[in-house]
Design a protein around this motif. Structure first.
Motif, PDB file in Angstrom:
ATOM      1  N   PRO A 236       4.317   4.130  -5.164  1.00  0.00           N
ATOM      2  CA  PRO A 236       2.859   4.188  -5.302  1.00  0.00           C
ATOM      3  C   PRO A 236       2.400   3.622  -6.641  1.00  0.00           C
ATOM      4  O   PRO A 236       3.166   3.556  -7.604  1.00  0.00           O
ATOM      5  CB  PRO A 236       2.562   5.689  -5.186  1.00  0.00           C
ATOM      6  CG  PRO A 236       3.834   6.372  -5.547  1.00  0.00           C
ATOM      7  CD  PRO A 236       4.942   5.460  -5.152  1.00  0.00           C
ATOM      8  N   GLY A 237       1.140   3.213  -6.672  1.00  0.00           N
ATOM      9  CA  GLY A 237       0.550   2.734  -7.910  1.00  0.00           C
ATOM     10  C   GLY A 237      -0.035   1.340  -7.776  1.00  0.00           C
ATOM     11  O   GLY A 237       0.280   0.600  -6.828  1.00  0.00           O
ATOM     12  N   PHE A 238      -0.888   0.993  -8.705  1.00  0.00           N
ATOM     13  CA  PHE A 238      -1.509  -0.328  -8.777  1.00  0.00           C
ATOM     14  C   PHE A 238      -1.023  -1.032 -10.045  1.00  0.00           C
ATOM     15  O   PHE A 238      -0.630  -0.385 -11.022  1.00  0.00           O
ATOM     16  CB  PHE A 238      -3.040  -0.209  -8.833  1.00  0.00           C
ATOM     17  CG  PHE A 238      -3.662   0.290  -7.558  1.00  0.00           C
ATOM     18  CD1 PHE A 238      -4.099  -0.598  -6.582  1.00  0.00           C
ATOM     19  CD2 PHE A 238      -3.818   1.649  -7.330  1.00  0.00           C
ATOM     20  CE1 PHE A 238      -4.678  -0.143  -5.411  1.00  0.00           C
ATOM     21  CE2 PHE A 238      -4.408   2.117  -6.157  1.00  0.00           C
ATOM     22  CZ  PHE A 238      -4.836   1.210  -5.187  1.00  0.00           C
ATOM     23  N   ASP A 330      -7.053  -4.570  -9.952  1.00  0.00           N
ATOM     24  CA  ASP A 330      -5.908  -3.711  -9.622  1.00  0.00           C
ATOM     25  C   ASP A 330      -5.432  -4.019  -8.208  1.00  0.00           C
ATOM     26  O   ASP A 330      -6.230  -4.029  -7.254  1.00  0.00           O
ATOM     27  CB  ASP A 330      -6.303  -2.239  -9.707  1.00  0.00           C
ATOM     28  CG  ASP A 330      -6.659  -1.815 -11.117  1.00  0.00           C
ATOM     29  OD1 ASP A 330      -6.162  -2.457 -12.070  1.00  0.00           O
ATOM     30  OD2 ASP A 330      -7.434  -0.843 -11.281  1.00  0.00           O
ATOM     31  N   SER A 332      -2.154  -3.276  -5.305  1.00  0.00           N
ATOM     32  CA  SER A 332      -0.970  -2.488  -4.936  1.00  0.00           C
ATOM     33  C   SER A 332       0.211  -3.399  -4.667  1.00  0.00           C
ATOM     34  O   SER A 332       0.075  -4.627  -4.574  1.00  0.00           O
ATOM     35  CB  SER A 332      -1.261  -1.656  -3.689  1.00  0.00           C
ATOM     36  OG  SER A 332      -1.191  -2.465  -2.521  1.00  0.00           O
ATOM     37  N   SER A 554      -1.450   5.630  -4.083  1.00  0.00           N
ATOM     38  CA  SER A 554      -1.494   6.172  -5.439  1.00  0.00           C
ATOM     39  C   SER A 554      -1.822   7.647  -5.368  1.00  0.00           C
ATOM     40  O   SER A 554      -2.333   8.153  -4.367  1.00  0.00           O
ATOM     41  CB  SER A 554      -2.537   5.440  -6.295  1.00  0.00           C
ATOM     42  OG  SER A 554      -3.850   5.729  -5.850  1.00  0.00           O
TER      43      SER A 554
END
Length: 587
Positions: A236-238, A330, A332, A554
């Motif tokens: 997960p995360g950008f 941003d 992913s 996220s």
């Protein structure tokens, strides 16, 4: 000696549940006298959901009176009757930790073979008035099991159950059940299970998937249960990416090319995958989250997305009006299971409008590899002005030894040239498949607006393309799985009517909807998604079946109840999870 205590049957009925209607055959009643046993069912019996119950390998559901007594004590209940657990045979003896898959029994003058443990779903919870029941049955090692009918006949209460054969490989119902649903999946035991010829195809497929996942080095998650949409794991995360180029592809499509501003490599994407953009709005407005297919060739240096600018589309309008070369947004990691399959089969890319984007990435990969496979792209557009990537596609098709292109314009313009810009006026159809001799044994990759998808699925079925060869990418979410629910009219995703202004923000990226978490209203993320009419998949609703497993783009979540087998990092079981901070879910 094991005995048949009761034969129970019942036809499906509609019941009210949570403001919905459920079609279910879970209500079974004892049969007086003898009962005819057929290959697929007992006389007078039926299942409401044939995708999850019934069929040759699940013809007769068996549950033991000893387990009844266990649940009476555990739940402090004294109101159970035969058939309460939805079983056809209530028996004495044959516990799940002693009966093995492949054991054969004669009851009356009929012959049966054990094929698999019971797969529990939410409907057994409705029948018992206990929503936790699917999880309790599975975790307790008391699921019950299914019989396959080897020889038809008649049975009745009081008949002896006589064992007449068994499989060479001995694994009990409880062992097989735990091997799939627990967090332990020893390779040796998986291989043993697959040597049991009587094991039903569905369980066999699950164990094979777990073995393949282990061979690929995946240390967590349950590939035997996770849906295809959650199969390709990413953390997960950008990450911030810089816009290096903006190109107009058609009257209503813009392409954005992006790189890491510090020159770091991008994660490799599989052809057909997408990324999620987080567009930060001015003021206190929450960010816009949108999913866009990667439309460029495979690369770890840069990536390209292509955006259709809809008249009322907030994200497209923002990109058109505010995003410029040099801006940082941003993004992913690449996600999604709509990907090009390896092999030698012919490939058909079937698209309409902006649905060209993921299949363009597939075509780029095939052209880069100089694939010798027969490749046909069928595309539908309004006219040349609204036909993105036309020149790029023609160039890529020419690079393929067996590449073909066929384009339909529904409303060709006066300047559009038949035989050059497009091949036919009108819409793609079954008759066009016939006319151009589209290969029936091809892998077909289908993407476009909802109406186009519906029409093409029907045309492909009529043309004889096998369902397993049809690969679909659906805009604005995925295909829902709500077993047994009938009469529901699908609605476009929307914020809930009672959205609060506080609490963690839960964003459903593919549906373009966000809402605040209210623990007093929702027990889990699934219930919030349902309040927003986001397309969701579920069956057990208690953290067992993993049908609801979704990508966690996220954020983080806690579980109550705890799943038997936790999903891997980057995925979340929405039926039993609650957000601990702002989360973005791949739904």
């Amino acid at each position: 000696m094991a005995r048949l205590l009761s034969v129970n049957v019942g036809l499906p009925r509609d019941i009210a549940w949570k403001s919905r209607t459920v079609h279910t055959g879970i209500w079974k009643e004892p049969v007086p006298g003898r009962c005819k046993v057929g290959r697929l069912n007992l006389a007078g019996d039926g299942q409401g959901d044939l995708a999850g119950h019934g069929g040759e390998m699940r013809a007769v559901l068996v549950y033991q009176i000893e387990s009844y007594r266990h649940w009476q004590d555990k739940l402090q209940r004294a109101d159970f009757v035969h058939g309460q657990f939805g079983e056809n045979f209530t028996i004495e003896g044959l516990p799940d930790d002693a009966v093995c898959i492949g054991d054969r029994y004669r009851i009356g003058n009929a012959l049966f073979e054990v094929t698999q443990p019971r797969v529990t779903c939410y409907r057994v919870g409705i029948r018992l008035g206990e929503p936790r029941m699917p999880a309790l049955l599975t975790s307790s090692g008391r699921p019950g099991f299914y019989f396959r009918v080897l020889a038809e006949g008649e049975v009745g209460a009081g008949d002896a159950i006589v064992k007449v054969g068994e499989a060479d490989e001995r694994m009990t119902v409880a062992e097989i059940n735990a091997l799939l649903y627990s967090s332990e999946h020893p390779r040796e035991r998986l291989e043993r299970a697959l040597r049991i010829g009587a094991l039903s195809p569905g369980w066999r497929w699950s164990f094979e998937a777990v073995l393949k996942s282990q061979a690929a080095g995946h240390a967590s998650g349950n590939a035997g249960l996770a849906p295809a949409s959650a199969a390709h794991l990413v953390a997960p995360g950008f990450r911030p990416l810089a816009i290096t180029a903006i190109e107009r592809e058609s009257a209503d499509v813009l392409s954005l090319t992006m790189r890491d501003p510090d020159g770091r490599k991008l994660l490799p994407a599989l052809p057909g995958q997408y990324v999620v953009l987080r567009l930060r709005m001015s003021g206190d407005r929450p960010p816009l989250l949108r999913s866009y297919s990667l439309s460029g060739p495979p690369s770890t240096e840069q990536c390209r997305i292509s955006v259709k600018i809809e008249p009322d589309g907030a994200a497209g309008a923002y990109i058109r009006d505010h995003v410029r070369t040099g801006a940082v947004i941003d993004v992913s990691s690449p996600r999604g299971s709509f990907i090009l399959q390896s092999g030698e089969r012919p490939v058909v890319l079937l698209s309409a409008g902006i649905g060209a984007t993921p299949v363009l990435a597939m075509l780029s990969a095939l052209a880069e590899a100089r694939s010798p496979r027969p490749i046909l792209w069928l595309h539908a557009a309004r006219d040349r002005q609204h036909h993105p990537f036309a020149a790029e596609v023609q160039r890529l098709i020419r690079a393929l030894p067996q590449g073909r292109l066929y384009v339909c314009y529904s409303r060709p313009g006066a300047q559009d040239r038949l035989g050059y810009d497009f091949d036919a006026a009108g819409h793609l159809s079954r008759s066009i498949f016939d006319a151009i001799e589209m290969p029936r044994d091809a892998d077909v990759y289908l993407c476009g607006p909802n109406r186009f998808m519906t029409d093409m699925k029907a045309a492909l079925a009529a043309y004889g393309v096998a369902p397993e060869r049809q690969h679909l990418e659906i805009f604005n979410g995925g295909e829902a799985l709500n077993p047994g629910i009938v009469g529901a009219n699908p609605r476009a995703p929307h914020p809930p009517t009672d959205d609060a202004a506080t609490g963690p923000l839960v964003s459903f990226a593919r549906s373009g909807v966000a809402a605040h978490w209210n623990a007093s209203t929702y027990r889990n993320i699934l219930e919030l998604a349902e309040a927003c009419d986001v397309p969701v998949r579920w069956s057990c609703r208690t953290g067992i079946c993993h049908n609801c497993e979704s990508g966690l783009i996220s954020g983080a979540a806690d579980y109550e109840p705890q799943p038997l087998d936790m999903p891997p990092e980057g995925n979340v079981l929405i039926c039993c999870s609650q957000p601990t901070n702002d989360v973005v879910i791949d739904l």
